[in-house]
Design an enzyme around this catalytic site. Structure first.
Site, mmCIF file in Angstrom:
data_model
loop_
_atom_site.group_PDB
_atom_site.id
_atom_site.type_symbol
_atom_site.label_atom_id
_atom_site.label_comp_id
_atom_site.label_asym_id
_atom_site.label_seq_id
_atom_site.Cartn_x
_atom_site.Cartn_y
_atom_site.Cartn_z
ATOM 1 N N TYR A 115 0.836 -1.206 0.000
ATOM 2 C CA TYR A 115 0.000 0.000 0.000
ATOM 3 C C TYR A 115 0.871 1.256 0.000
ATOM 4 O O TYR A 115 0.651 2.196 -0.772
ATOM 5 C CB TYR A 115 -0.916 -0.027 1.215
ATOM 6 N N THR A 144 -13.118 4.880 8.696
ATOM 7 C CA THR A 144 -13.966 4.114 7.784
ATOM 8 C C THR A 144 -14.076 2.685 8.304
ATOM 9 O O THR A 144 -13.199 2.202 9.033
ATOM 10 C CB THR A 144 -13.377 4.100 6.366
ATOM 11 N N ASP A 145 -15.132 1.990 7.904
ATOM 12 C CA ASP A 145 -15.325 0.612 8.366
ATOM 13 C C ASP A 145 -14.135 -0.261 7.980
ATOM 14 O O ASP A 145 -13.663 -1.084 8.782
ATOM 15 C CB ASP A 145 -16.620 0.033 7.778
ATOM 16 N N ALA A 168 3.892 1.579 -1.036
ATOM 17 C CA ALA A 168 4.573 1.712 -2.326
ATOM 18 C C ALA A 168 3.690 2.418 -3.350
ATOM 19 O O ALA A 168 4.157 3.271 -4.110
ATOM 20 C CB ALA A 168 4.983 0.338 -2.843
#
Length: 289
Positions: free
Chosen positions: A183, A220-221, A185
Site C-alpha cells: 500500500y 472508515t469501516d 509503495a
C-alpha cells in the site's frame, strides 16, 4: 533530549502562531454548479465527499466497484440536492480495474469537467510483508496506474475548463509505516508521479491544478476493521476528512493534510530519523508467531 525538547517547543510556538493568523480561504459557494467526477464513491471517505459536494450544489458523477451500492448513494444524494447526479460506470470486480470502454465513457462524460477526484483503492491486508509479489502488482494497477490513466484521459477537458485534479493519498506515501508495504509503495508512486506532473503543467503554462491529499488514520469501516488491535492511534472522522479533501481542492493548495498536524510531521520527518522510527513503531502492536 534537551535539544529535542527545544525543537518541539519552537515547533509548538510556530504552529500556534500559524493557527492564530490563519484565514480560511474556502468558499462553499464556489462549488455550486461545479462538475465533479468522483471515484471510489460507494463507501467511506468517497461516500462522505459525495454528500458534501451535493450539499454545496455541485453536479457529480460517481464511480466505484459496487454499482448497486452506488445506486443507493445516488438516491441519498438526490434527497440532499436537486442537482445532477449520475452513475457513470462501476469498476469491475475482476483484476482488470479499468478498461478501454470505461475510458471511452469517461472521455465522453468528462466534457465540462471542473474536478476529477481520484479516491478509489484496492483491498489489501494490514500485515507483515508475506512475499506476495502478484498482489503488489495488482495493487499498483488499482492504486496507481488507474489514477494515471484516468488523469491522462481528463487532462484535455480539465485544461479547457481550468479545472483541478484531486489525488487522495496517505501519510504512508510520505513516511513508511509497518504493515503497509504494498500500500505504501502505491502511495509513494502517486506522490512522485503527480508531483512531477505538477511541474510539467506549470512549465507548459497549462491551467490545471493538482492537489495531493495526505490522510492519516480515518474511521472508515474498512480501516477500523484492518487496524483493530494492531494500531494504538485514534481514528479521525471520515466526514471531516472528506471535507478537508474538498476544501484543499477548492482552494488549490498543492498538498492538503488531514488531520492538519500531519503537515508538520512530514516537515520534520528527517530531523531525528532514529527517534522518529522508534516512536512510530511504538504505536503498532506486533506479536511474534
Amino acid at each position: 533530549m534537551k535539544a529535542v525538547g527545544k525543537v518541539l517547543c519552537a515547533t509548538g510556538v510556530i504552529v500556534g502562531l500559524l493557527a492564530f493568523f490563519w484565514k480560511d480561504a474556502f468558499d462553499p459557494e464556489s462549488l455550486s454548479g461545479a462538475r465533479v467526477l468522483l471515484t471510489g464513491a460507494s463507501a467511506g471517505i468517497g461516500e462522505q465527499m459525495a454528500y458534501h459536494y451535493a450539499s454545496f450544489g455541485a453536479e457529480i458523477v460517481l464511480t466505484a466497484r459496487r454499482e448497486a451500492v452506488l445506486q443507493k448513494r445516488k438516491r441519498g444524494i438526490q434527497c440532499l440536492s436537486y442537482n445532477f447526479c449520475e452513475i457513470l460506470c462501476h469498476f469491475p470486480e475482476s483484476k482488470q480495474i479499468y478498461s478501454q470502454s470505461f475510458l471511452k465513457d469517461f472521455r465522453l462524460s468528462a466534457r465540462g469537467l471542473d474536478y476529477l477526484v481520484l479516491n478509489h483503492i484496492g483491498m489489501t491486508p494490514f500485515q507483515m510483508w508475506d512475499g506476495d509479489v502478484e498482489h503488489t502488482r495488482w495493487l499498483m494497477q488499482v492504486n496507481f496506474f488507474s489514477y494515471v490513466a484516468l488523469a491522462t484521459a481528463a487532462l484535455p477537458t480539465l485544461e479547457e475548463n481550468k479545472g483541478s485534479l484531486i489525488v487522495v493519498s496517505s501519510l504512508t506515501g510520505k513516511i513508511p509505516t509497518p504493515f503497509t508495504t504494498s500500500y505504501s509503495a502505491t502511495k509513494f508512486a502517486l506522490d512522485g508521479f503527480f508531483g512531477s506532473l505538477r511541474h510539467e503543467l506549470v512549465m507548459q503554462k497549462k491551467n490545471i491544478f493538482i492537489t495531493l491529499c495526505i490522510l492519516g488514520l480515518v474511521d472508515t469501516d474498512m480501516a477500523l476493521e484492518k487496524t483493530r488491535g494492531k494500531v494504538y492511534l485514534a481514528a479521525s472522522p471520515a466526514a471531516e476528512a472528506a471535507l478537508a479533501i474538498i476544501r484543499g481542492g477548492a482552494t488549490r493548495v498543492q498538498e492538503a493534510f488531514y488531520p492538519w498536524w500531519l503537515e508538520y510531521v512530514c516537515h520534520f520527518r528527517d530531523w531525528f530519523p532514529s527517534h522518529r522510527d522508534q516512536v512510530l513503531r511504538s504505536y503498532y502492536n506486533y506479536s511474534s508467531p
